[in-house]
Design an enzyme around this catalytic site. Structure first.
Site, short mmCIF file in Angstrom:
data_model
loop_
_atom_site.label_atom_id
_atom_site.label_comp_id
_atom_site.label_asym_id
_atom_site.label_seq_id
_atom_site.Cartn_x
_atom_site.Cartn_y
_atom_site.Cartn_z
N MET A 163 0.84 -1.20 0.00
CA MET A 163 0.00 0.00 0.00
C MET A 163 0.87 1.25 0.00
O MET A 163 0.42 2.34 0.33
CB MET A 163 -0.93 -0.01 1.20
CG MET A 163 -1.87 -1.23 1.17
SD MET A 163 -3.40 -1.02 2.07
CE MET A 163 -2.79 -0.79 3.72
N ALA A 197 4.04 3.99 0.97
CA ALA A 197 4.72 4.51 2.16
C ALA A 197 5.81 3.50 2.56
O ALA A 197 5.85 3.01 3.69
CB ALA A 197 3.75 4.78 3.30
N LEU A 198 6.64 3.19 1.59
CA LEU A 198 7.58 2.08 1.74
C LEU A 198 8.70 2.37 2.74
O LEU A 198 9.17 3.49 2.85
CB LEU A 198 8.19 1.74 0.37
CG LEU A 198 7.18 1.41 -0.74
CD1 LEU A 198 7.92 1.05 -2.04
CD2 LEU A 198 6.24 0.28 -0.34
N HIS A 199 9.09 1.31 3.46
CA HIS A 199 10.18 1.40 4.43
C HIS A 199 11.08 0.17 4.25
O HIS A 199 10.87 -0.62 3.31
CB HIS A 199 9.61 1.49 5.85
CG HIS A 199 8.57 0.44 6.14
ND1 HIS A 199 8.86 -0.90 6.21
CD2 HIS A 199 7.22 0.54 6.35
CE1 HIS A 199 7.76 -1.59 6.47
NE2 HIS A 199 6.75 -0.74 6.56
N HIS A 253 9.44 -3.25 3.56
CA HIS A 253 9.07 -3.46 2.15
C HIS A 253 10.31 -3.72 1.29
O HIS A 253 10.29 -4.56 0.39
CB HIS A 253 8.34 -2.24 1.60
CG HIS A 253 7.06 -1.90 2.29
ND1 HIS A 253 6.91 -0.79 3.09
CD2 HIS A 253 5.85 -2.53 2.30
CE1 HIS A 253 5.68 -0.73 3.54
NE2 HIS A 253 5.01 -1.77 3.09
N GLU A 306 5.93 -11.60 7.15
CA GLU A 306 5.42 -12.31 8.34
C GLU A 306 4.95 -11.33 9.42
O GLU A 306 4.39 -11.75 10.42
CB GLU A 306 6.50 -13.24 8.90
CG GLU A 306 6.77 -14.42 8.00
CD GLU A 306 7.75 -15.41 8.59
OE1 GLU A 306 8.47 -15.06 9.55
OE2 GLU A 306 7.81 -16.55 8.07
N LYS A 307 5.18 -10.06 9.22
CA LYS A 307 4.65 -9.08 10.17
C LYS A 307 3.13 -9.21 10.20
O LYS A 307 2.52 -9.14 11.26
CB LYS A 307 5.03 -7.67 9.75
CG LYS A 307 4.30 -6.68 10.57
CD LYS A 307 4.77 -5.29 10.39
CE LYS A 307 3.80 -4.37 11.06
NZ LYS A 307 2.60 -4.16 10.24
N SER A 345 6.55 -0.34 10.20
CA SER A 345 5.20 -0.23 9.66
C SER A 345 5.00 1.16 9.11
O SER A 345 5.53 2.14 9.66
CB SER A 345 4.18 -0.48 10.77
OG SER A 345 2.90 -0.01 10.38
N ARG A 385 2.52 2.86 9.35
CA ARG A 385 1.76 3.66 10.32
C ARG A 385 2.62 4.22 11.45
O ARG A 385 2.16 5.09 12.19
CB ARG A 385 0.62 2.82 10.91
CG ARG A 385 -0.49 2.51 9.91
CD ARG A 385 -1.62 1.76 10.59
NE ARG A 385 -2.74 1.50 9.70
CZ ARG A 385 -2.85 0.42 8.93
NH1 ARG A 385 -1.91 -0.49 8.92
NH2 ARG A 385 -3.91 0.26 8.15
P1 AMP Z 1 1.55 -2.99 3.48
O1 AMP Z 1 2.06 -1.95 2.55
O2 AMP Z 1 1.55 -2.59 4.90
O3 AMP Z 1 0.26 -3.60 2.99
O4 AMP Z 1 2.62 -4.18 3.42
C1 AMP Z 1 3.00 -4.77 2.20
C2 AMP Z 1 3.77 -6.02 2.50
O5 AMP Z 1 4.95 -5.71 3.23
C3 AMP Z 1 2.97 -7.03 3.35
O6 AMP Z 1 3.21 -8.33 2.87
C4 AMP Z 1 3.56 -6.82 4.72
O7 AMP Z 1 3.47 -7.97 5.55
C5 AMP Z 1 5.01 -6.51 4.40
N1 AMP Z 1 5.64 -5.79 5.51
C6 AMP Z 1 5.22 -4.63 6.07
N2 AMP Z 1 6.03 -4.30 7.11
C7 AMP Z 1 6.94 -5.29 7.22
C8 AMP Z 1 8.03 -5.53 8.10
N3 AMP Z 1 8.33 -4.71 9.11
N4 AMP Z 1 8.78 -6.65 7.91
C9 AMP Z 1 8.48 -7.50 6.90
N5 AMP Z 1 7.46 -7.32 6.04
C10 AMP Z 1 6.70 -6.23 6.18
#
Ligand code: AMP
Length: 253
Positions: free
Chosen positions: A28, A30-32, A35, A146-147, A183, A185
């Site tokens: 979604m 807001a990459l860190h 990601h 796995e988060k 995250s 967020r």
């Molecule tokens: P999101 O953008 O939050 O929907 O996350 C996209 C993908 O990145 C999902 O598969 C999440 O589980 C993964 N992800 C988010 N944060 C982490 C993290 N701290 N460590 C590993 N994977 C992550």
């Protein structure tokens, strides 16, 4: 250079001509660094690496959370470029819901537990968008963190249940130096909340300790606890600090 693809039709035209193993990382934005670890793995293990960036409205049970979801498109594109991602799929808000979400996927057992119990409809939205992305992008492999462990399990089982031709690959949790799981967020935490936040993974990891004690400990610090639950060798938790909800899980035993 990462090519930006904005419509499903544009992608479908490209996809017809693509040869070689394709990997997808759905996000979604807001990459860190969390990601980034998925993107690097995807880059290493495939000939063609695709990142999708779509803030999926149907998985938000809280309209404020959707409205405040951080957006950092330029930085996201830079990360994709730096890692060598071939395609960034960045569709319009409605492009993935030509049916206005009248068709949706649901799972009626595990999706009702843990986060599902506290976020009605959340996993229907997640499973529906992931199914759409898998059918549209048609990757050989797709990467999930796995988060969001419950999400990973539900997606993996969905791929099996529907005989999808995509391998679902889990990736380990990436944490800040103080232990807080990364995250998108986290940037919404106040300085004070950010200082408190690492108590959550510390409490989850603490041994001995049962779910009930951990809940009480976190509540004493000022967290609102949605759940702390153990199953299948993992301890899962979700807490809130103000308007920000944090989830995490650790292996136990
Ligand atoms: P999101 O953008 O939050 O929907 O996350 C996209 C993908 O990145 C999902 O598969 C999440 O589980 C993964 N992800 C988010 N944060 C982490 C993290 N701290 N460590 C590993 N994977 C992550």
């Amino acid at each position: 250079m990462t090519a930006i693809i904005e419509s499903p039709e544009q992608w479908q035209n490209i996809r017809r001509e693509l040869k070689g193993k394709i990997g997808l990382v759905p996000t979604m934005g807001a990459l860190h660094a969390g990601h980034a670890s998925l993107l690097k793995k995807c880059r290493e293990e495939n000939e063609i690496a695709v990142l999708s960036l779509f803030v999926n409205p149907t998985q938000f049970d809280d309209t404020k959370d959707l409205k405040n979801y951080p957006k950092t498109f330029d930085a996201d594109l830079k990360m994709a470029n730096d890692i060598g991602i071939d395609y960034l799929f960045f569709p319009e808000a409605n492009a993935l819901y030509p049916d206005n979400y009248t068709y949706r996927l649901n799972e009626n057992t595990f999706s009702r537990e843990l986060c599902g119990r506290h976020r009605p409809g959340h996993f229907d939205g997640v499973l529906t968008i992931v199914m759409k992305l898998l059918l549209l992008i048609r990757p050989h492999q797709a990467y999930f963190g796995e988060k969001d462990y419950q999400q990973y399990v539900l997606i993996k089982n969905m791929a099996e249940a529907f005989f999808l031709d995509t391998k679902i690959i889990p990736c380990p949790i990436i944490r800040e130096p103080d232990g807080l799981a990364m995250s998108s967020r986290n940037v919404r935490l106040t300085a004070e909340q950010r200082k408190l936040a690492p108590k959550f993974p510390i409490a989850l990891t603490r041994k001995p300790g049962n779910s009930h004690e951990i809940r009480r400990e976190l509540e004493a610090y000022g967290f609102m606890v949605d759940y702390i639950e153990e199953r299948e060798g993992r301890r899962f938790g979700a807490v809130r600090l103000g308007e920000v909800r944090l989830i995490d899980n650790v292996k136990i035993g």
